[in-house]
Motif scaffolding. Structure first.
Motif, PDB file in Angstrom:
ATOM      1  N   ARG A  45     -27.133  25.332  -1.676  1.00  0.00           N
ATOM      2  CA  ARG A  45     -26.280  25.657  -2.309  1.00  0.00           C
ATOM      3  C   ARG A  45     -25.256  27.172  -2.586  1.00  0.00           C
ATOM      4  O   ARG A  45     -26.384  28.035  -2.893  1.00  0.00           O
ATOM      5  CB  ARG A  45     -26.123  25.174  -3.745  1.00  0.00           C
ATOM      6  N   HIS A  46     -24.773  27.037  -2.343  1.00  0.00           N
ATOM      7  CA  HIS A  46     -24.507  28.902  -3.162  1.00  0.00           C
ATOM      8  C   HIS A  46     -24.476  29.491  -4.293  1.00  0.00           C
ATOM      9  O   HIS A  46     -24.638  28.536  -5.543  1.00  0.00           O
ATOM     10  CB  HIS A  46     -22.878  28.685  -3.293  1.00  0.00           C
ATOM     11  N   ALA A  47     -24.820  30.351  -4.835  1.00  0.00           N
ATOM     12  CA  ALA A  47     -25.075  30.647  -6.042  1.00  0.00           C
ATOM     13  C   ALA A  47     -23.420  30.554  -6.571  1.00  0.00           C
ATOM     14  O   ALA A  47     -22.217  30.864  -5.665  1.00  0.00           O
ATOM     15  CB  ALA A  47     -25.750  32.684  -5.936  1.00  0.00           C
ATOM     16  N   GLU A  48     -23.209  31.167  -7.886  1.00  0.00           N
ATOM     17  CA  GLU A  48     -21.872  30.955  -8.886  1.00  0.00           C
ATOM     18  C   GLU A  48     -20.991  31.909  -7.963  1.00  0.00           C
ATOM     19  O   GLU A  48     -19.531  31.651  -8.009  1.00  0.00           O
ATOM     20  CB  GLU A  48     -21.990  30.579 -10.077  1.00  0.00           C
ATOM     21  N   ILE A  49     -21.298  33.168  -8.047  1.00  0.00           N
ATOM     22  CA  ILE A  49     -20.391  34.217  -7.629  1.00  0.00           C
ATOM     23  C   ILE A  49     -19.664  34.273  -6.336  1.00  0.00           C
ATOM     24  O   ILE A  49     -19.011  34.367  -5.803  1.00  0.00           O
ATOM     25  CB  ILE A  49     -21.399  35.668  -7.985  1.00  0.00           C
ATOM     26  N   VAL A  50     -21.041  33.404  -5.359  1.00  0.00           N
ATOM     27  CA  VAL A  50     -20.026  32.891  -3.923  1.00  0.00           C
ATOM     28  C   VAL A  50     -19.394  31.577  -4.014  1.00  0.00           C
ATOM     29  O   VAL A  50     -18.332  32.153  -3.140  1.00  0.00           O
ATOM     30  CB  VAL A  50     -21.484  32.892  -3.258  1.00  0.00           C
ATOM     31  N   GLY A 138     -23.673  39.714 -18.684  1.00  0.00           N
ATOM     32  CA  GLY A 138     -23.422  38.678 -18.491  1.00  0.00           C
ATOM     33  C   GLY A 138     -22.355  37.895 -17.970  1.00  0.00           C
ATOM     34  O   GLY A 138     -21.663  36.976 -18.307  1.00  0.00           O
ATOM     35  N   ARG A 139     -21.435  39.371 -17.661  1.00  0.00           N
ATOM     36  CA  ARG A 139     -19.592  38.702 -17.856  1.00  0.00           C
ATOM     37  C   ARG A 139     -19.617  37.587 -16.394  1.00  0.00           C
ATOM     38  O   ARG A 139     -18.877  37.339 -16.268  1.00  0.00           O
ATOM     39  CB  ARG A 139     -19.235  40.166 -17.509  1.00  0.00           C
ATOM     40  N   LEU A 140     -19.720  38.265 -14.960  1.00  0.00           N
ATOM     41  CA  LEU A 140     -20.003  37.479 -13.894  1.00  0.00           C
ATOM     42  C   LEU A 140     -21.887  36.603 -14.418  1.00  0.00           C
ATOM     43  O   LEU A 140     -22.758  36.728 -13.825  1.00  0.00           O
ATOM     44  CB  LEU A 140     -20.237  38.143 -12.607  1.00  0.00           C
ATOM     45  N   ASP A 141     -21.464  35.320 -13.562  1.00  0.00           N
ATOM     46  CA  ASP A 141     -22.779  34.053 -13.474  1.00  0.00           C
ATOM     47  C   ASP A 141     -23.541  34.306 -12.387  1.00  0.00           C
ATOM     48  O   ASP A 141     -23.526  35.045 -11.366  1.00  0.00           O
ATOM     49  CB  ASP A 141     -21.769  32.835 -13.382  1.00  0.00           C
ATOM     50  N   ALA A 149     -34.394  35.515 -13.660  1.00  0.00           N
ATOM     51  CA  ALA A 149     -35.091  35.868 -15.393  1.00  0.00           C
ATOM     52  C   ALA A 149     -34.670  37.414 -15.507  1.00  0.00           C
ATOM     53  O   ALA A 149     -35.643  37.855 -14.555  1.00  0.00           O
ATOM     54  CB  ALA A 149     -35.762  35.111 -15.681  1.00  0.00           C
ATOM     55  N   THR A 150     -33.913  37.876 -16.177  1.00  0.00           N
ATOM     56  CA  THR A 150     -33.313  39.071 -16.751  1.00  0.00           C
ATOM     57  C   THR A 150     -32.694  39.083 -17.527  1.00  0.00           C
ATOM     58  O   THR A 150     -32.051  38.651 -17.760  1.00  0.00           O
ATOM     59  CB  THR A 150     -32.394  39.937 -14.877  1.00  0.00           C
ATOM     60  N   SER A 151     -32.846  41.117 -18.122  1.00  0.00           N
ATOM     61  CA  SER A 151     -32.347  40.845 -19.026  1.00  0.00           C
ATOM     62  C   SER A 151     -31.789  42.395 -18.676  1.00  0.00           C
ATOM     63  O   SER A 151     -30.599  42.989 -20.031  1.00  0.00           O
ATOM     64  CB  SER A 151     -32.839  41.843 -20.487  1.00  0.00           C
ATOM     65  N   LEU A 152     -31.223  42.609 -17.591  1.00  0.00           N
ATOM     66  CA  LEU A 152     -30.924  44.170 -17.437  1.00  0.00           C
ATOM     67  C   LEU A 152     -29.449  43.870 -15.888  1.00  0.00           C
ATOM     68  O   LEU A 152     -28.750  45.118 -15.399  1.00  0.00           O
ATOM     69  CB  LEU A 152     -31.216  45.637 -16.623  1.00  0.00           C
ATOM     70  N   ASP A 153     -29.951  42.709 -15.030  1.00  0.00           N
ATOM     71  CA  ASP A 153     -29.295  42.722 -13.671  1.00  0.00           C
ATOM     72  C   ASP A 153     -28.222  42.605 -13.730  1.00  0.00           C
ATOM     73  O   ASP A 153     -27.728  41.433 -15.234  1.00  0.00           O
ATOM     74  CB  ASP A 153     -29.836  41.509 -12.704  1.00  0.00           C
ATOM     75  N   CYS A 154     -26.957  43.079 -13.284  1.00  0.00           N
ATOM     76  CA  CYS A 154     -25.247  42.391 -13.339  1.00  0.00           C
ATOM     77  C   CYS A 154     -24.662  42.778 -11.570  1.00  0.00           C
ATOM     78  O   CYS A 154     -24.913  42.645 -10.926  1.00  0.00           O
ATOM     79  CB  CYS A 154     -24.370  43.424 -13.994  1.00  0.00           C
ATOM     80  N   VAL A 155     -24.198  40.806 -11.322  1.00  0.00           N
ATOM     81  CA  VAL A 155     -23.616  41.141 -10.152  1.00  0.00           C
ATOM     82  C   VAL A 155     -22.271  41.608 -10.951  1.00  0.00           C
ATOM     83  O   VAL A 155     -21.534  41.514 -11.299  1.00  0.00           O
ATOM     84  CB  VAL A 155     -23.209  39.787 -10.100  1.00  0.00           C
ATOM     85  N   GLY A 156     -22.199  42.605  -9.523  1.00  0.00           N
ATOM     86  CA  GLY A 156     -20.544  43.300  -9.171  1.00  0.00           C
ATOM     87  C   GLY A 156     -19.817  43.947  -7.937  1.00  0.00           C
ATOM     88  O   GLY A 156     -21.134  43.648  -7.101  1.00  0.00           O
ATOM     89  N   PRO A 157     -18.384  44.515  -7.740  1.00  0.00           N
ATOM     90  CA  PRO A 157     -18.259  44.461  -6.862  1.00  0.00           C
ATOM     91  C   PRO A 157     -17.826  46.068  -5.971  1.00  0.00           C
ATOM     92  O   PRO A 157     -18.637  46.746  -7.373  1.00  0.00           O
ATOM     93  CB  PRO A 157     -16.727  44.058  -7.442  1.00  0.00           C
TER      94      PRO A 157
END
Length: 374
Positions: A45-50, A138-141, A149-157
């Motif tokens: 399945r697609h990642a949530e951001i996809v 945590g702003r973008l799913d 599992a991460t406490s640092l990683d963020c998805v972004g443009p």
């Protein structure tokens, strides 16, 4: 996979997007740029951001290359091939989201989706002369993104145009609304260690913008960098330990992964205590200021030749990693490259105020355009 992107044909829409290959796209394997994952099955399945990107009308045109396992700062990749830096060919593209940045800089997409655990959006954006946003943690799913599992990683443009970046954020995050206020943002110009040419370019931009500004310091900044290194090492090792002895790993990533496995529980506890203290320090400064301003990079990135010869420079992220540790949103803006290498300004905003951060960036981008035409 080419050195920049693996072509796909998903969705329809006027704007093209490339997606870092740590992010699931249904029907395609997620290999994280590593031969160790060469036999990975297609994602179910697609990642949530996809899913969100496609649902709002963007067209995904490829999966983007990266530094192997997203665990490196140069962006080099011996297995898939290293993306060229279209704007600064002599310099590294920056990692780990090298392909996302290179594809945007080459005009192959309007938006590159990357991930940022220790500067991995902002560094390649800066190296390639682009805008890059690490949102509030945590702003973008992150569902469907490696590591799980991460406490640092963020998805972004990443984008070549700030308005394109803002439009993407507004499309995929309904909570992202630029404030309508006419008040000028209050800027704290952070006193940090950086090369003279970088300091001069940042000062010129801030002066040109004529925003209310005061000088400030973050006394725990250097310690936050070290703490962030300890956290990323432990979390990356936990996520990738299954491949630590795989002979297909690149030599640089294999060395870093083995060293990461030596991070002690004591080091991690100390890092978490520092995280809390540094986060409070940043929050206190942002009580009286709207954004913090500082260089994105403390010095010139490595040349591609130096990186290919085996040089490493993790300190290029010295001004980036601390804000992964604290979780604050951070945005890099390209500056006029008058020193012969990429120059960039970083803005940091209040946690959750990603839109306010982008509003301040708009004002500074206007000043940059004025400076560039003089």
């Amino acid at each position: 996979m080419t050195s920049v992107i693996e072509a796909l044909a998903l969705g329809r829409g006027p704007k093209r997007v490339v997606v870092k290959d740590t992010i699931d796209i249904a029907g395609h394997p997620t290999r994280a740029g590593s031969a160790a994952l060469a036999e990975a099955p297609p994602a179910r399945r697609h990642a949530e951001i996809v899913e969100r990107t496609l649902s709002v009308g963007y067209r995904i045109v490829g999966k983007a290359n990266l530094h192997e396992l997203a665990f490196g700062m140069t962006g080099l990749n011996a297995w898939t091939g290293t993306p060229e830096n279209p704007c600064f060919p002599e310099w590294i593209p920056g990692g780990s989201s090298s392909g996302s940045a290179a594809a945007v800089a080459a005009g192959l997409a309007e938006v590159g989706i990357g991930t940022d655990t220790g500067g991995s959006i902002r560094l390649p954006a800066a190296c390639c002369g682009l805008y890059g946003l690490k949102p509030t943690f945590g702003r973008l799913d992150r569902r469907g993104v490696m590591p799980a599992a991460t406490s640092l990683d963020c998805v972004g443009p990443i984008a070549a145009d700030l308005e394109e970046l803002i439009a993407f954020m507004a499309a995929v995050d309904p909570r992202f609304v630029i404030p309508a206020t006419q008040d000028l943002p209050r800027v704290a110009r952070l006193d940090v260690a950086a090369d003279d040419a970088i300091q001069a370019a940042v000062e010129e931009c801030l002066t040109e913008a004529s925003l209310p500004m005061t000088s400030a310091t973050l006394g725990l900044l250097d310690e936050a960098y070290s703490a962030a290194m300890a956290v990323i090492n432990r979390e990356t090792f936990d996520a990738c330990a299954a491949w630590r002895d795989d002979t297909r790993l690149g030599a640089d990533v294999a060395r870093r992964l083995r060293a990461a496995g030596e991070t002690s529980d004591t080091e991690l506890r100390e890092a978490e205590a520092l995280r809390r203290a540094f986060t409070r320090e940043v929050d206190r400064l942002l009580e009286t200021h709207d954004v913090l301003a500082l260089p994105t990079l403390p010095h010139a990135p490595l040349t591609r030749a130096a990186a290919e010869a085996g040089e490493q420079d993790l300190t290029i992220s010295a001004l980036l990693r601390p804000f992964n540790l604290s979780g604050h949103p951070a945005l890099t803006l390209p500056l006029v490259p008058r020193a012969g290498y990429p120059l960039a300004l970083q803005l940091v905003g209040r946690r959750g105020d990603d839109a306010g951060l982008c509003r301040a960036a708009r004002l500074l981008a206007g000043a940059l355009r004025a400076t560039a035409t003089e």
